[in-house]
Design a protein around this motif. Structure first.
Motif, PDB file in Angstrom:
ATOM      1  N   THR A   1       1.926  -6.075  -6.433  1.00  0.00           N
ATOM      2  CA  THR A   1       0.730  -5.247  -6.583  1.00  0.00           C
ATOM      3  C   THR A   1       0.902  -4.022  -5.699  1.00  0.00           C
ATOM      4  O   THR A   1       1.130  -4.146  -4.492  1.00  0.00           O
ATOM      5  CB  THR A   1      -0.534  -6.015  -6.165  1.00  0.00           C
ATOM      6  N   VAL A   2       0.808  -2.842  -6.291  1.00  0.00           N
ATOM      7  CA  VAL A   2       0.975  -1.588  -5.554  1.00  0.00           C
ATOM      8  C   VAL A   2      -0.353  -0.840  -5.591  1.00  0.00           C
ATOM      9  O   VAL A   2      -0.811  -0.410  -6.647  1.00  0.00           O
ATOM     10  CB  VAL A   2       2.104  -0.726  -6.151  1.00  0.00           C
ATOM     11  N   LEU A   3      -0.978  -0.702  -4.432  1.00  0.00           N
ATOM     12  CA  LEU A   3      -2.245   0.007  -4.297  1.00  0.00           C
ATOM     13  C   LEU A   3      -1.981   1.362  -3.659  1.00  0.00           C
ATOM     14  O   LEU A   3      -1.159   1.486  -2.750  1.00  0.00           O
ATOM     15  CB  LEU A   3      -3.219  -0.795  -3.436  1.00  0.00           C
ATOM     16  N   ASP A   6       4.435   5.752 -10.623  1.00  0.00           N
ATOM     17  CA  ASP A   6       4.354   4.682 -11.623  1.00  0.00           C
ATOM     18  C   ASP A   6       5.749   4.151 -11.956  1.00  0.00           C
ATOM     19  O   ASP A   6       5.973   2.940 -12.043  1.00  0.00           O
ATOM     20  CB  ASP A   6       3.709   5.199 -12.914  1.00  0.00           C
ATOM     21  N   ASP A   7       6.678   5.080 -12.152  1.00  0.00           N
ATOM     22  CA  ASP A   7       8.039   4.681 -12.528  1.00  0.00           C
ATOM     23  C   ASP A   7       8.718   3.894 -11.413  1.00  0.00           C
ATOM     24  O   ASP A   7       9.390   2.884 -11.675  1.00  0.00           O
ATOM     25  CB  ASP A   7       8.872   5.923 -12.869  1.00  0.00           C
ATOM     26  N   LEU A   8       8.562   4.355 -10.156  1.00  0.00           N
ATOM     27  CA  LEU A   8       9.152   3.628  -9.031  1.00  0.00           C
ATOM     28  C   LEU A   8       8.562   2.225  -8.925  1.00  0.00           C
ATOM     29  O   LEU A   8       9.282   1.255  -8.670  1.00  0.00           O
ATOM     30  CB  LEU A   8       8.909   4.385  -7.721  1.00  0.00           C
ATOM     31  N   SER A   9       7.256   2.113  -9.117  1.00  0.00           N
ATOM     32  CA  SER A   9       6.599   0.806  -9.031  1.00  0.00           C
ATOM     33  C   SER A   9       7.082  -0.113 -10.139  1.00  0.00           C
ATOM     34  O   SER A   9       7.340  -1.302  -9.911  1.00  0.00           O
ATOM     35  CB  SER A   9       5.080   0.986  -9.110  1.00  0.00           C
ATOM     36  N   GLN A  58      -9.711  -1.652  -1.447  1.00  0.00           N
ATOM     37  CA  GLN A  58      -9.478  -1.872  -2.876  1.00  0.00           C
ATOM     38  C   GLN A  58      -9.357  -3.371  -3.149  1.00  0.00           C
ATOM     39  O   GLN A  58      -9.076  -4.166  -2.243  1.00  0.00           O
ATOM     40  CB  GLN A  58      -8.200  -1.159  -3.323  1.00  0.00           C
ATOM     41  N   ALA A  59      -9.547  -3.763  -4.385  1.00  0.00           N
ATOM     42  CA  ALA A  59      -9.413  -5.174  -4.749  1.00  0.00           C
ATOM     43  C   ALA A  59      -8.015  -5.668  -4.395  1.00  0.00           C
ATOM     44  O   ALA A  59      -7.018  -5.078  -4.814  1.00  0.00           O
ATOM     45  CB  ALA A  59      -9.666  -5.359  -6.241  1.00  0.00           C
ATOM     46  N   GLY A  60      -7.927  -6.704  -3.586  1.00  0.00           N
ATOM     47  CA  GLY A  60      -6.648  -7.249  -3.156  1.00  0.00           C
ATOM     48  C   GLY A  60      -6.075  -6.564  -1.941  1.00  0.00           C
ATOM     49  O   GLY A  60      -5.036  -6.988  -1.413  1.00  0.00           O
ATOM     50  N   GLY A  61      -6.722  -5.515  -1.447  1.00  0.00           N
ATOM     51  CA  GLY A  61      -6.171  -4.732  -0.348  1.00  0.00           C
ATOM     52  C   GLY A  61      -6.088  -5.468   0.971  1.00  0.00           C
ATOM     53  O   GLY A  61      -5.298  -5.095   1.838  1.00  0.00           O
ATOM     54  N   ASP A  62      -6.885  -6.537   1.112  1.00  0.00           N
ATOM     55  CA  ASP A  62      -6.832  -7.290   2.364  1.00  0.00           C
ATOM     56  C   ASP A  62      -5.524  -8.046   2.530  1.00  0.00           C
ATOM     57  O   ASP A  62      -5.213  -8.549   3.618  1.00  0.00           O
ATOM     58  CB  ASP A  62      -8.010  -8.256   2.468  1.00  0.00           C
ATOM     59  N   ALA A  63      -4.725  -8.139   1.457  1.00  0.00           N
ATOM     60  CA  ALA A  63      -3.440  -8.842   1.520  1.00  0.00           C
ATOM     61  C   ALA A  63      -2.263  -7.903   1.775  1.00  0.00           C
ATOM     62  O   ALA A  63      -1.116  -8.361   1.844  1.00  0.00           O
ATOM     63  CB  ALA A  63      -3.211  -9.631   0.228  1.00  0.00           C
ATOM     64  N   ILE A  64      -2.506  -6.605   1.908  1.00  0.00           N
ATOM     65  CA  ILE A  64      -1.411  -5.651   2.147  1.00  0.00           C
ATOM     66  C   ILE A  64      -0.683  -6.016   3.430  1.00  0.00           C
ATOM     67  O   ILE A  64      -1.292  -6.182   4.484  1.00  0.00           O
ATOM     68  CB  ILE A  64      -1.944  -4.210   2.235  1.00  0.00           C
ATOM     69  N   ASP A  65       0.641  -6.151   3.332  1.00  0.00           N
ATOM     70  CA  ASP A  65       1.434  -6.383   4.547  1.00  0.00           C
ATOM     71  C   ASP A  65       2.517  -5.328   4.761  1.00  0.00           C
ATOM     72  O   ASP A  65       3.210  -5.350   5.776  1.00  0.00           O
ATOM     73  CB  ASP A  65       2.042  -7.787   4.557  1.00  0.00           C
ATOM     74  N   VAL A  66       2.668  -4.396   3.804  1.00  0.00           N
ATOM     75  CA  VAL A  66       3.586  -3.267   3.955  1.00  0.00           C
ATOM     76  C   VAL A  66       2.872  -2.020   3.430  1.00  0.00           C
ATOM     77  O   VAL A  66       2.302  -2.052   2.341  1.00  0.00           O
ATOM     78  CB  VAL A  66       4.909  -3.464   3.178  1.00  0.00           C
ATOM     79  N   GLY A 125       0.829  -1.195   0.000  1.00  0.00           N
ATOM     80  CA  GLY A 125       0.000   0.000   0.000  1.00  0.00           C
ATOM     81  C   GLY A 125       0.861   1.241   0.000  1.00  0.00           C
ATOM     82  O   GLY A 125       1.910   1.284   0.645  1.00  0.00           O
ATOM     83  N   VAL A 126       0.449   2.252  -0.723  1.00  0.00           N
ATOM     84  CA  VAL A 126       1.128   3.550  -0.731  1.00  0.00           C
ATOM     85  C   VAL A 126       0.119   4.591  -0.270  1.00  0.00           C
ATOM     86  O   VAL A 126      -0.894   4.835  -0.939  1.00  0.00           O
ATOM     87  CB  VAL A 126       1.670   3.913  -2.128  1.00  0.00           C
ATOM     88  N   LEU A 127       0.390   5.177   0.886  1.00  0.00           N
ATOM     89  CA  LEU A 127      -0.503   6.157   1.491  1.00  0.00           C
ATOM     90  C   LEU A 127       0.180   7.516   1.420  1.00  0.00           C
ATOM     91  O   LEU A 127       1.253   7.709   1.996  1.00  0.00           O
ATOM     92  CB  LEU A 127      -0.761   5.758   2.946  1.00  0.00           C
ATOM     93  N   GLY A 128      -0.407   8.432   0.687  1.00  0.00           N
ATOM     94  CA  GLY A 128       0.202   9.750   0.512  1.00  0.00           C
ATOM     95  C   GLY A 128      -0.849  10.819   0.358  1.00  0.00           C
ATOM     96  O   GLY A 128      -2.010  10.632   0.727  1.00  0.00           O
ATOM     97  N   THR A 129      -0.448  11.960  -0.187  1.00  0.00           N
ATOM     98  CA  THR A 129      -1.426  12.987  -0.534  1.00  0.00           C
ATOM     99  C   THR A 129      -2.020  12.639  -1.892  1.00  0.00           C
ATOM    100  O   THR A 129      -1.495  11.799  -2.637  1.00  0.00           O
ATOM    101  CB  THR A 129      -0.779  14.379  -0.613  1.00  0.00           C
ATOM    102  N   GLU A 130      -3.102  13.312  -2.216  1.00  0.00           N
ATOM    103  CA  GLU A 130      -3.732  13.063  -3.514  1.00  0.00           C
ATOM    104  C   GLU A 130      -2.773  13.394  -4.659  1.00  0.00           C
ATOM    105  O   GLU A 130      -2.732  12.687  -5.677  1.00  0.00           O
ATOM    106  CB  GLU A 130      -5.010  13.894  -3.632  1.00  0.00           C
ATOM    107  N   ALA A 131      -2.000  14.459  -4.501  1.00  0.00           N
ATOM    108  CA  ALA A 131      -1.072  14.854  -5.563  1.00  0.00           C
ATOM    109  C   ALA A 131       0.046  13.834  -5.732  1.00  0.00           C
ATOM    110  O   ALA A 131       0.446  13.516  -6.861  1.00  0.00           O
ATOM    111  CB  ALA A 131      -0.488  16.233  -5.262  1.00  0.00           C
ATOM    112  N   THR A 132       0.580  13.312  -4.627  1.00  0.00           N
ATOM    113  CA  THR A 132       1.685  12.356  -4.723  1.00  0.00           C
ATOM    114  C   THR A 132       1.250  11.058  -5.373  1.00  0.00           C
ATOM    115  O   THR A 132       1.926  10.539  -6.268  1.00  0.00           O
ATOM    116  CB  THR A 132       2.276  12.075  -3.328  1.00  0.00           C
TER     117      THR A 132
END
Length: 268
Positions: A142-144, A131-134, A179-187, A117-124
């Protein structure tokens, strides 16, 4: 560049108080470094601004700060400003600039479930840079992403002594886990420097099976590397916090900043 004088400060820049989470580990590595911490309260929150606004605002404001304080190095301790304006700042200013980017690479090395999971501001979270880092570091993961302006407000309030509403924390995490697959987030990557100020609240709500990660210690090591061999004062002096003037948002009490080595507040 010429060799900086021992009293030449490190300039930390953020939209608000989130950059204190980068200042803290930097002071641990460089305890006598002179510090200027700048918060653009007149522009907060950055996550609501357009890319064009920030690409113009951040270099101009940093230029004013560099002229005023003559730092040896500037740190854009803000993910939103870094992902949008870092290239513009480096083109405009003739000194080393350290940016802040989401810690997707270390997150991809930590995850066991393969869902980050990536939690940030809306702009970030909307930036192609993410996208490039992912694509570069988490291609097989999977990066949500979720943008939470509420957490910025909660972090600023916490440093002023306000209680943190558990519902704010729950909504931010739900933006990822629902989100779809979000229940598997571990980081979860805390991709806003404000969010580690809410580390305890976020960790308690996310549970022990989720690791929270941010890039502050890595940024501190980068600052120490870039200033290696430079002269520093023999003893630490209180740092300066400078705020752009805002009618709606006065600077915080000095007592909230003294744990970070700040001894004086200025406004511009």
């Amino acid at each position: 560049m010429q060799t900086p004088a021992p009293d030449a400060p490190i300039l930390f820049f953020d939209s608000g108080l989130g950059g204190l989470t980068v200042l803290g580990p930097t002071r641990a590595l460089l305890p006598t470094a002179p510090i200027v911490y700048a918060a653009d309260y007149a522009g907060l929150p950055y996550g609501k601004k357009s890319d064009a606004e920030l690409a113009a605002r951040v270099p101009a404001l940093l230029g004013r700060l560099v002229e005023r304080y003559h730092p040896r190095l500037a740190v854009i301790a803000c993910n939103t400003a870094s992902t949008i304006a870092l290239t513009h700042v480096r083109a405009a200013l003739d000194l080393p600039i350290v940016g802040t980017v989401p810690a997707i690479k270390p997150a991809s090395e930590l995850t066991r479930s393969g869902v980050i999971g990536v939690l940030g501001t809306e702009a970030t979270v909307r930036q192609p840079y993410v996208d490039d880092l992912s694509a570069k570091f988490a291609r097989d993961k999977t990066v949500l992403r979720h943008g939470s302006p509420e957490l910025v407000t909660a972090a600023e309030g916490k440093l002023r002594g306000a209680p943190v509403d558990p519902a704010t924390i729950a909504r931010a995490l739900a933006g990822l886990t629902e989100q779809a697959g979000g229940d598997a987030i571990d980081v979860i990557v805390l991709a806003c420097t404000h969010f580690p100020l809410l580390q305890d609240e976020l960790q308690a709500a996310a549970g022990p099976g989720v690791t929270l990660i941010d890039g502050a210690t890595g940024i501190a090591r980068r600052i120490a590397h870039l200033t290696q061999g430079q002269a520093w004062p023999k003893t630490a002096a209180p740092g300066i916090a400078v705020f752009t003037r805002s009618e709606d948002r006065p600077p915080p009490p000095l007592a909230a900043l003294t744990p970070y080595g700040i001894g004086r507040i200025e406004t511009i």
